[in-house]
Design a protein around this motif. Sequence first.
Motif, PDB file in Angstrom:
ATOM      1  N   ASP A 285       0.648  -1.173  -0.299  1.00 51.18           N
ATOM      2  CA  ASP A 285      -0.175  -0.534   0.116  1.00 51.18           C
ATOM      3  C   ASP A 285       0.676   1.331  -0.037  1.00 51.18           C
ATOM      4  OD1 ASP A 285      -2.232  -1.293   0.133  1.00 51.18           O
ATOM      5  OD2 ASP A 285      -2.348  -1.662   2.161  1.00 51.18           O
ATOM      6  N   LEU A 286       1.887   1.274   0.779  1.00 51.45           N
ATOM      7  CA  LEU A 286       3.077   2.353   0.904  1.00 51.45           C
ATOM      8  C   LEU A 286       3.114   3.082  -0.518  1.00 51.45           C
ATOM      9  CD1 LEU A 286       4.674   4.550   2.736  1.00 51.45           C
ATOM     10  CD2 LEU A 286       5.829   2.673   2.607  1.00 51.45           C
ATOM     11  N   SER A 289       1.283   4.123  -2.328  1.00 53.17           N
ATOM     12  CA  SER A 289       0.972   5.406  -2.835  1.00 53.17           C
ATOM     13  C   SER A 289       2.413   6.778  -2.662  1.00 53.17           C
ATOM     14  CB  SER A 289      -0.171   5.969  -1.305  1.00 53.17           C
ATOM     15  OG  SER A 289       1.264   5.109  -0.251  1.00 53.17           O
ATOM     16  N   SER A 312      -0.943   5.763   4.552  1.00 54.53           N
ATOM     17  CA  SER A 312      -0.291   5.255   4.473  1.00 54.53           C
ATOM     18  C   SER A 312       1.100   4.348   5.603  1.00 54.53           C
ATOM     19  CB  SER A 312       0.432   4.424   2.843  1.00 54.53           C
ATOM     20  OG  SER A 312      -0.267   4.701   2.565  1.00 54.53           O
TER      21      SER A 312
END
Length: 480
Positions: A285-286, A289, A312
């Motif tokens: 997820d990081l 983003s 995130s």
Amino acid sequence: MTPNAAPRLEGALTDRPGTARQNTLDRLIRVLATVGGSAAALGSGAQPTGSTTADLVVLVLLGAAISHAISMGPPAMWAVIAAIAVLTTGLAGVTGQLTVAGGAVHGWRRSGPLPAMSENRTDLDSLVAALVGIGASAALFRLQNVFVNRSSAALVAVVVACVFAVTFTRFTRKQRRIVASGLFVCTLAAIGVSVAAATSIVGLRAEVAEASASAREAAELLRSGQSEAALATLNEAQIELTSIDDRLQNGWPRLATAVPVVGQNIQALQAGSTSAARLVSAAQDLGRSASIDELFRNGTVDLAQLEELRSSLTDIEAVLDQSGGDLEAVQNPWLVPVVRNEVAELGDELEGFRNTLGKVGRLAEILPALLGADSPRNYLVLIANPSEARELGGFAGGYAVVSIDSGRIVVTRSGRTPELNHTPTTHDALTRTYPQRFLEHKPWLYGQNYTAMADLGTLTQAIAELFPSMGGTPIDGLLY
């Protein structure tokens, strides 16, 4: 009817109510000892295995067995347990120790040290024996370690073995056969399950090494800004770690968590694999983003993308906190060195990630305001020239004024710092107290001496006062 039949029948009818009452009372006392012993063991919070369900079953059965066996023993055995129970902790443990000691005194006075009050036992004797069993269960499960870890468990194991050795002789032949068969089956099953689980876990070592290498490679790619490559590598690590975690959580390893000592080690491995899989998922997820190409484009920082990155980071910090707590929870003296080292190493890595992300997270919190999310900002950028030394480094050879509004970055002015000297100001522009060495360089006359102070925070305050009066504009911050 024979002449003696009527008296015998009358005696039987007369004795029956008393016998029935005595049998009922004996059963109630045995139930009290069994239930009380189980409750005392459960209340200790001991974790003999790596499974919550198995802990519940083992404590119930072991507490009941210990309580029942001790209640059948002689007062001499109670006295020994009372002496050992001085190592107990907590109110329940101390109460149990005192109960065992009091029961030993009563039994000793009643029938001497060795007989178990089995002959001519009164209702009070039976009740005392039951309470002693409950007290022993409460005290033995709460012993504190002495000198080394696991000493309390070893002491309890020795005591329990001696108790059952003493009381085993009081069982009937059928009871002995049942107990021996049960112990044999349980031991054989525990060994079989442990061997099968160990074989399954050893087979995962190559996959664990590959997953770890992929995760570390992805972290390096993410640090270097290669988001797409990092995401692809993270996907590979996620697939591998999910497979490893699934195999550790099911099959033989799951059954083996019910085996004392073995279960704690498998539980630690499960916590490690789950933490790693959870962390990689959050890192994905990081990575999605944190694309540098999407975050900064055409001289503008995308504040919405930055907020997504900050969110995130918050999520991954929460994952790190949860994983760190899980790993801390499975640390116990029963871990073998290999497992203990692996868990400790993973915990250290998580702590390192947490520290790094904490700094990045704090930066992400203040960046929107610095980038003009609330109002336009002006920053003075000083370009150092190392040909002449100053306290902050080289002297300020050039400068630029950068204006930022809602993420849009524009250089509004630039030049050589000596150009500012044509509109000199005076010392009066400084309204605060500054170090004498900085004042000796007369930065209000010579802009190249702006760097004559190593304290960047104090230096920013001084330049914010000097720069506007030397032909510049009001500034909100300084970059060097």
